[in-house]
Design an enzyme around this catalytic site. Structure first.
Site, PDB file in Angstrom:
ATOM      1  CE  LYS A  77     105.799 -93.747  41.031  1.00 33.06           C
ATOM      2  NZ  LYS A  77     104.461 -93.343  41.515  1.00 33.06           N
ATOM      3  CB  THR A  83     106.904 -96.170  36.935  1.00 34.11           C
ATOM      4  OG1 THR A  83     107.562 -96.152  35.672  1.00 34.11           O
ATOM      5  CG2 THR A  83     107.904 -95.702  37.992  1.00 34.11           C
ATOM      6  CG  ASP A  84     108.406 -99.164  32.655  1.00 31.31           C
ATOM      7  OD1 ASP A  84     108.474 -97.976  33.048  1.00 31.31           O
ATOM      8  OD2 ASP A  84     108.317 -99.472  31.448  1.00 31.31           O
TER       9      ASP A  84
HETATM   10  P1  NAD Z   1     100.476 -86.656  36.176  1.00 33.87           P
HETATM   11  O1  NAD Z   1     101.700 -85.845  36.409  1.00 33.87           O
HETATM   12  O2  NAD Z   1      99.674 -86.419  34.932  1.00 33.87           O
HETATM   13  O3  NAD Z   1      99.463 -86.446  37.413  1.00 33.87           O
HETATM   14  C1  NAD Z   1      99.870 -86.418  38.733  1.00 33.87           C
HETATM   15  C2  NAD Z   1      98.709 -85.886  39.584  1.00 33.87           C
HETATM   16  O4  NAD Z   1      99.110 -85.926  40.969  1.00 33.87           O
HETATM   17  C3  NAD Z   1      98.313 -84.438  39.278  1.00 33.87           C
HETATM   18  O5  NAD Z   1      96.907 -84.332  39.213  1.00 33.87           O
HETATM   19  C4  NAD Z   1      98.851 -83.647  40.474  1.00 33.87           C
HETATM   20  O6  NAD Z   1      98.105 -82.479  40.761  1.00 33.87           O
HETATM   21  C5  NAD Z   1      98.759 -84.693  41.580  1.00 33.87           C
HETATM   22  N1  NAD Z   1      99.699 -84.419  42.687  1.00 33.87           N
HETATM   23  C6  NAD Z   1     101.028 -84.159  42.588  1.00 33.87           C
HETATM   24  N2  NAD Z   1     101.557 -83.954  43.816  1.00 33.87           N
HETATM   25  C7  NAD Z   1     100.544 -84.110  44.704  1.00 33.87           C
HETATM   26  C8  NAD Z   1     100.455 -84.049  46.117  1.00 33.87           C
HETATM   27  N3  NAD Z   1     101.532 -83.770  46.866  1.00 33.87           N
HETATM   28  N4  NAD Z   1      99.271 -84.293  46.711  1.00 33.87           N
HETATM   29  C9  NAD Z   1      98.156 -84.559  45.965  1.00 33.87           C
HETATM   30  N5  NAD Z   1      98.185 -84.621  44.629  1.00 33.87           N
HETATM   31  C10 NAD Z   1      99.365 -84.405  43.992  1.00 33.87           C
HETATM   32  O7  NAD Z   1     100.929 -88.164  36.296  1.00 33.87           O
HETATM   33  P2  NAD Z   1     100.432 -89.466  35.503  1.00 33.87           P
HETATM   34  O8  NAD Z   1     101.187 -89.592  34.251  1.00 33.87           O
HETATM   35  O9  NAD Z   1      98.973 -89.493  35.492  1.00 33.87           O
HETATM   36  O10 NAD Z   1     100.979 -90.604  36.494  1.00 33.87           O
HETATM   37  C11 NAD Z   1     100.177 -91.076  37.570  1.00 33.87           C
HETATM   38  C12 NAD Z   1     100.958 -92.133  38.330  1.00 33.87           C
HETATM   39  O11 NAD Z   1     101.289 -93.205  37.453  1.00 33.87           O
HETATM   40  C13 NAD Z   1     102.274 -91.635  38.902  1.00 33.87           C
HETATM   41  O12 NAD Z   1     102.441 -92.189  40.183  1.00 33.87           O
HETATM   42  C14 NAD Z   1     103.320 -92.171  37.927  1.00 33.87           C
HETATM   43  O13 NAD Z   1     104.536 -92.395  38.597  1.00 33.87           O
HETATM   44  C15 NAD Z   1     102.679 -93.455  37.479  1.00 33.87           C
HETATM   45  N6  NAD Z   1     103.037 -93.940  36.130  1.00 33.87           N
HETATM   46  C16 NAD Z   1     102.930 -93.113  35.049  1.00 33.87           C
HETATM   47  C17 NAD Z   1     103.207 -93.607  33.779  1.00 33.87           C
HETATM   48  C18 NAD Z   1     103.070 -92.748  32.542  1.00 33.87           C
HETATM   49  O14 NAD Z   1     103.429 -93.194  31.453  1.00 33.87           O
HETATM   50  N7  NAD Z   1     102.533 -91.545  32.641  1.00 33.87           N
HETATM   51  C19 NAD Z   1     103.627 -94.932  33.622  1.00 33.87           C
HETATM   52  C20 NAD Z   1     103.738 -95.739  34.752  1.00 33.87           C
HETATM   53  C21 NAD Z   1     103.430 -95.227  35.988  1.00 33.87           C
HETATM   54  O1  TDX Z   2     110.972 -83.922  24.092  1.00 34.86           O
HETATM   55  C1  TDX Z   2     111.206 -85.127  24.262  1.00 34.86           C
HETATM   56  N1  TDX Z   2     112.027 -85.781  23.406  1.00 34.86           N
HETATM   57  C2  TDX Z   2     112.356 -87.091  23.536  1.00 34.86           C
HETATM   58  O2  TDX Z   2     113.120 -87.641  22.728  1.00 34.86           O
HETATM   59  C3  TDX Z   2     110.621 -85.876  25.361  1.00 34.86           C
HETATM   60  C4  TDX Z   2     109.707 -85.221  26.355  1.00 34.86           C
HETATM   61  C5  TDX Z   2     110.958 -87.202  25.481  1.00 34.86           C
HETATM   62  N2  TDX Z   2     111.809 -87.800  24.610  1.00 34.86           N
HETATM   63  C6  TDX Z   2     112.152 -89.232  24.818  1.00 34.86           C
HETATM   64  C7  TDX Z   2     112.656 -89.581  26.200  1.00 34.86           C
HETATM   65  C8  TDX Z   2     112.176 -91.002  26.379  1.00 34.86           C
HETATM   66  O3  TDX Z   2     113.088 -91.910  25.797  1.00 34.86           O
HETATM   67  O4  TDX Z   2     110.941 -89.973  24.670  1.00 34.86           O
HETATM   68  C9  TDX Z   2     110.876 -91.051  25.600  1.00 34.86           C
HETATM   69  C10 TDX Z   2     109.636 -90.906  26.475  1.00 34.86           C
HETATM   70  O5  TDX Z   2     109.826 -89.776  27.291  1.00 34.86           O
HETATM   71  P1  TDX Z   2     108.734 -89.305  28.374  1.00 34.86           P
HETATM   72  O6  TDX Z   2     107.428 -89.123  27.682  1.00 34.86           O
HETATM   73  O7  TDX Z   2     109.317 -88.182  29.140  1.00 34.86           O
HETATM   74  O8  TDX Z   2     108.574 -90.625  29.252  1.00 34.86           O
HETATM   75  P2  TDX Z   2     109.609 -91.483  30.137  1.00 34.86           P
HETATM   76  O9  TDX Z   2     110.795 -90.691  30.512  1.00 34.86           O
HETATM   77  O10 TDX Z   2     109.842 -92.774  29.411  1.00 34.86           O
HETATM   78  O11 TDX Z   2     108.711 -91.733  31.445  1.00 34.86           O
HETATM   79  C11 TDX Z   2     107.303 -92.055  31.314  1.00 34.86           C
HETATM   80  O12 TDX Z   2     107.052 -93.415  31.500  1.00 34.86           O
HETATM   81  C12 TDX Z   2     107.187 -93.967  32.782  1.00 34.86           C
HETATM   82  C13 TDX Z   2     106.466 -91.260  32.321  1.00 34.86           C
HETATM   83  O13 TDX Z   2     106.723 -89.879  32.168  1.00 34.86           O
HETATM   84  C14 TDX Z   2     106.730 -91.696  33.731  1.00 34.86           C
HETATM   85  O14 TDX Z   2     105.881 -90.999  34.640  1.00 34.86           O
HETATM   86  C15 TDX Z   2     106.459 -93.163  33.839  1.00 34.86           C
HETATM   87  O15 TDX Z   2     106.812 -93.648  35.099  1.00 34.86           O
END
Ligand code: NAD
Ligand code: TDX
Length: 336
Positions: A154, A125-126
């Site tokens: 991470k 992740t960033d």
């Molecule tokens: P998410 O929380 O929606 O999903 C995570 C999944 O991993 C779930 O299905 C959960 O059951 C599984 N999991 C958790 N612990 C586990 C374990 N011990 N063994 C097997 N499975 C397990 O997450 P996401 O938002 O889909 O993110 C996926 C990946 O991308 C993560 O590694 C996150 O750090 C990275 N990422 C997310 C974002 C974002 O904006 N969501 C951005 C950049 C990177």
């Molecule tokens: O209720 C809220 N109110 C609010 O102001 C929530 C949930 C978030 N926020 C703000 C916090 C952050 O500045 O919004 C922004 C985005 O928040 P999140 O959706 O929690 O994302 P962030 O913390 O930026 O992290 C996400 O991007 C990078 C993902 O959850 C991570 O898994 C990924 O690595």
């Protein structure tokens, strides 16, 4: 036909990625997911009968099981999405983050090493780069400076990936993407949380002054970039992924309210996230120039489609926002 082990495939990005790969390639996919609160089999109901897809419930921290699975299924490559992914939960309690994100990644690397895996892609992740001031962007050479227990876990995983490549020659790649949005995102994250609260006429909790900036990418563009890195990325390298779409949180929240025809009086400024990173911005020049990738979706189009998806899939999120989610919501938003 190559077989990829996708971990965390029942989460938001993993499920979108599996669907994308089955549609756009001929790889076989084995999905290993623990089904934590964030993992949901319903995210993949439409493809569960696909002959190129198989699901195993299990924990990436379980060395014996991962080893057995990789051997039994004759896995060629691993793409690791499995993680505890929510910053606010890592602030409430960090143990599971260290376990899954650090120890789990270490187990996968060990198994990759012992089974001569062809490619190992770590989905990072960033946030590992820390927080930016008003100017500049993260490049792949920006020093790691994580600020939350989530991003520290991470970043630790990234260092292990680098070490396994350097020491043992495990063929690793790391991707670092900005904030994703799209269908099947768990409603604890900003965009789905705000859509769902607006649809339910509940207050929209904005942290601090609402001026923290995130750089948004549609999940399908992220999946397309991961597939490109998997197929053509240079072993040992890191690739940033982003769509040049920075927005202050308050702008996103107002846009959601406007799109749903709801009043801005629903906005409530709440206590800030401790250690809240001010700004993220990704410089994606490397993946664009080296791998010829670029995002296909504009924010204007994809956010509308995302809002429409949550309107059309109420039963998907209504099931989720009971039980465990309610306990978390209360603990974080009402008892802090
Ligand atoms: P998410 O929380 O929606 O999903 C995570 C999944 O991993 C779930 O299905 C959960 O059951 C599984 N999991 C958790 N612990 C586990 C374990 N011990 N063994 C097997 N499975 C397990 O997450 P996401 O938002 O889909 O993110 C996926 C990946 O991308 C993560 O590694 C996150 O750090 C990275 N990422 C997310 C974002 C974002 O904006 N969501 C951005 C950049 C990177
Ligand atoms: O209720 C809220 N109110 C609010 O102001 C929530 C949930 C978030 N926020 C703000 C916090 C952050 O500045 O919004 C922004 C985005 O928040 P999140 O959706 O929690 O994302 P962030 O913390 O930026 O992290 C996400 O991007 C990078 C993902 O959850 C991570 O898994 C990924 O690595």
């Amino acid at each position: 036909m190559k077989k990829i082990l996708v971990t965390g495939g029942c989460g938001f990005i993993g499920s979108n990625f599996i669907r994308y790969v089955l549609k756009n390639s001929d790889y076989e996919i084995v999905n290993l997911d623990k089904l934590t609160y964030a993992g949901n089999l319903k995210n993949l109901v439409d493809i569960e009968e696909n002959s190129r897809y198989k699901f195993y419930r299990g924990d990436i921290c379980n060395y014996e099981f991962v080893s057995y699975l990789v051997d039994r299924e004759k896995i060629d490559s691993i793409i690791n999405f499995a993680a505890e992914s929510h910053v606010d939960r890592s602030i409430l309690s960090s143990q599971e983050f260290i376990r899954t994100n650090v120890i789990g990644t270490n187990v996968l690397l060990e198994v990759a090493r012992q089974n001569a895996i062809e490619r190992f892609v770590q989905i990072s992740t960033d946030e590992v780069y820390g927080s930016l001031g008003p100017d500049g962007k993260f490049t792949e050479t920006t020093p790691l400076s994580p600020n939350s227990p989530y991003s520290a876990s991470k970043a630790s995983a990234d260092l292990l990936v680098k070490a396994y490549h350097h020491t043992y020659g495990v063929p690793t790649l790391i991707t670092r993407c900005s904030n994703n949005y799209g269908p099947y995102q768990f409603p604890e994250k900003l965009i789905p949380l705000m859509i769902i609260n607006a649809l339910s006429n509940k207050p929209l909790p904005v942290y601090g002054d609402g001026m923290n900036v995130r750089d948004w990418i549609y999940v399908e563009d992220h999946c397309d970039a991961i597939l490109k890195v998997f197929e053509s990325g240079k072993i040992g390298e890191v690739y940033n992924i982003g769509a040049e779409n920075e927005k202050p949180n308050i702008e996103i929240v107002k846009l959601i309210l406007k799109e749903l025809g709801k009043d801005e009086s629903l906005i409530t400024f709440v206590k800030d996230r401790p250690g809240h990173d001010r700004r993220y911005a990704i410089d994606a020049t490397k993946i664009k120039e080296e791998l010829n990738w670029k995002p296909k979706y504009t924010f204007e189009r994809a956010i509308k489609e995302t809002i429409a998806w949550y309107q059309e899939n109420k039963s998907w999120w209504q099931e989720i926002i009971s039980g465990e989610y309610l306990n978390y919501y209360k603990k974080w938003y009402e008892e802090r």
